[in-house]
Write a protein that holds these residues in place. Structure first.
Motif, PDB file in Angstrom:
ATOM      1  N   LEU A 163      65.761  41.573  27.007  1.00  0.00           N
ATOM      2  CA  LEU A 163      64.989  42.901  26.899  1.00  0.00           C
ATOM      3  C   LEU A 163      65.356  43.535  28.375  1.00  0.00           C
ATOM      4  N   ALA A 164      65.450  42.957  29.449  1.00  0.00           N
ATOM      5  CA  ALA A 164      65.830  43.786  30.528  1.00  0.00           C
ATOM      6  C   ALA A 164      67.122  44.275  30.553  1.00  0.00           C
ATOM      7  N   THR A 207      77.195  39.699  38.914  1.00  0.00           N
ATOM      8  CA  THR A 207      78.646  39.716  39.043  1.00  0.00           C
ATOM      9  C   THR A 207      79.284  41.051  38.778  1.00  0.00           C
ATOM     10  N   PRO A 208      80.031  41.529  39.809  1.00  0.00           N
ATOM     11  CA  PRO A 208      80.769  42.700  39.956  1.00  0.00           C
ATOM     12  C   PRO A 208      81.473  42.834  38.484  1.00  0.00           C
ATOM     13  N   ARG A 209      81.388  44.067  37.950  1.00  0.00           N
ATOM     14  CA  ARG A 209      82.258  44.197  36.747  1.00  0.00           C
ATOM     15  C   ARG A 209      83.044  45.327  37.065  1.00  0.00           C
ATOM     16  N   THR A 210      83.239  46.040  36.060  1.00  0.00           N
ATOM     17  CA  THR A 210      84.199  47.570  36.390  1.00  0.00           C
ATOM     18  C   THR A 210      83.711  48.380  37.562  1.00  0.00           C
ATOM     19  N   PHE A 211      84.671  48.816  38.391  1.00  0.00           N
ATOM     20  CA  PHE A 211      84.303  49.615  39.722  1.00  0.00           C
ATOM     21  C   PHE A 211      83.374  48.749  40.593  1.00  0.00           C
ATOM     22  N   SER A 214      77.324  45.709  38.893  1.00  0.00           N
ATOM     23  CA  SER A 214      76.875  44.669  38.023  1.00  0.00           C
ATOM     24  C   SER A 214      76.296  45.185  36.732  1.00  0.00           C
ATOM     25  N   ASP A 215      75.920  44.432  36.161  1.00  0.00           N
ATOM     26  CA  ASP A 215      74.681  44.821  34.818  1.00  0.00           C
ATOM     27  C   ASP A 215      73.560  45.163  35.345  1.00  0.00           C
TER      28      ASP A 215
END
Length: 434
Positions: A163-164, A207-211, A214-215
């Motif tokens: 849900l978040a 966790t760092p994603r693209t650029f 994080s989510d």
């Protein structure tokens, strides 16, 4: 004046006269039988308004033209030929068609407004339905978290996390519920499994994603009054405030290595009692606050950290048999402040090796602290901080290493301790301005 102009003016005059007659009849409440057209009230008002506006404009235009032309006299009706009468009839029909166009435009405009209003209502209705669906999911997940079965609670954890992910407007509320669950009393091994699932979700979503995003960017995490064992938050990215007030870290290793804190890290009354604690190579874009913190770990590693924000503040913190390593600290913006701290048989390494800290806002401050035993290591390599002070501090049986003539030393008390340099700058190396 040409015949065409005269005929045009005559047609406009006819329209104006008709408007005057209709107005006169309305003022005297004379009932004129007119065909009834079943129009909605809103459209009827719109049509009447546009007709009134067009008649007013036509009347003003005719009156203005007649005034400019000196109010010319028109020939009698008997002087018109058949061709001229037909031309006048064409003008009249054109005027009537023009008013019909006005009515059509008014109706289309009204329909457009109604269609837009219905579209807005449909969007709001859809938003309400989506919000209602989110609220139902929230209620279901909350009930699962309060269930007696650990398996159902585990399902509630993942339901709340999902849900978040979907409900960005209320993501913070969902995260607060998950963090609040960690503060609830544990009922055994199964409860630990649920808590571990929450921490796995936190690590996954930060966790760092693209650029490097994080989510869950810009999300706050409140871990107040929670006991952690071997907490591993290494390599994560926190954009909001992270709170560990009155929390306790136990186990072999507590790791924040390579973690990015773009917001504030709050450790008020926090106890670090794991065997080792590391913030090595962490990137500080906000502020780290250690207020009333207790450091009972054998080593806390801040080596290689990069300060790009406000900095790190230690206020009324206590270090017991702890090695505090700030070697290789890189201060681009911000500073490192120790105020009213106690170091009991603890080593503080401020050697600043392989760093560039000679910046306008880089600072180092040790004020009103107490050192009993242990080691204070000040580097004589690399560039010193531009604003550096050691004030109102007492050293008892403490070893001080390194040459730091750049340090502004005032009101210090030395008991069984010696400074390895003089407080006045040597003649070949003047102290930079503070």
């Amino acid at each position: 004046m040409s015949d065409w102009v005269r005929y045009s003016l005559l047609g406009l005059a006819v329209v104006a006269a008709a408007a005057v007659i209709i107005g006169h009849l309305r003022r005297h409440r004379v009932k004129v039988p007119l065909p009834r057209i079943p129009l909605p009230a809103g459209i009827a008002r719109s049509v009447f308004g546009w007709l009134t506006l067009s008649i007013t404009v036509a009347t003003g235009t005719v009156g203005g033209l007649l005034w400019v032309l000196g109010w010319p006299k028109f020939p009698s009706s008997t002087s018109f030929t058949t061709t001229e009468i037909l031309d006048l009839l064409k003008i009249g029909l054109a005027v009537v068609a023009g008013f019909g166009g006005v009515v059509l435009l008014a109706i289309n405009f009204r329909k457009q407004r109604v269609a837009e209003a219905e579209h807005d209502l449909a969007i709001k209705r859809a938003d309400r339905e989506v919000t209602q669906g989110f609220n139902e999911r929230f209620g279901t997940a909350a009930e699962q978290l309060a269930h007696a079965s650990a398996a159902v609670r585990m399902a509630g954890v993942y339901a709340m996390a999902g849900l978040a992910d979907d409900w960005a407007d209320k993501r913070q509320v969902c995260v607060d519920v998950l963090c609040g669950y960690l503060r609830m009393p544990s009922d055994g091994e199964n409860e630990n499994l649920v808590s571990d699932a929450i921490m796995r979700i936190v690590r996954d979503r930060t966790t760092p994603r693209t650029f490097g995003f994080s989510d869950w960017p810009d999300t706050d995490f409140d871990f107040t009054d929670i006991e952690f064992t071997d907490l591993d938050l290494a390599g994560l990215s926190f954009g909001g405030t992270v709170t560990f007030d009155r929390s306790t870290f136990k186990g072999e290793l507590t790791s924040f290595a390579n973690t990015s804190f773009n917001g504030r890290l709050s450790c008020h009354g926090t106890t670090f009692s794991a065997k080792q604690t590391t913030f090595a190579r962490a990137v500080i874009g906000g502020r780290l606050q250690f207020v009333g913190a207790e450091f009972e770990t054998s080593k806390i590693d801040f080596s290689g950290m990069s300060l790009n924000g406000i900095g790190i503040d230690f206020y009324r913190s206590r270090f017991h048999d702890t090695e505090v390593d700030f070697s290789g600290l890189d201060i681009e913006v911000g500073g490192l402040d120790f105020t009213r701290c106690d170091f009991d048989r603890s080593d503080l390494d401020l050697s600043f090796l392989n760093t560039v800290v000679l910046q306008m806002f880089a600072r180092l401050a040790i004020e009103d602290c107490r050192f009993t035993g242990g080691l204070l290591k000040l580097g004589d390599a690399g560039d010193p901080p531009r604003l550096a002070s050691l004030r109102s501090t007492r050293f008892t049986e403490t070893e001080i290493q390194g040459s730091a003539p750049w340090l502004d030393v005032r009101d210090i008390e030395l008991i069984g301790t010696e400074l390895p340099w003089t407080t006045s700058p040597p003649p070949d190396k003047p102290r930079p301005e503070v």
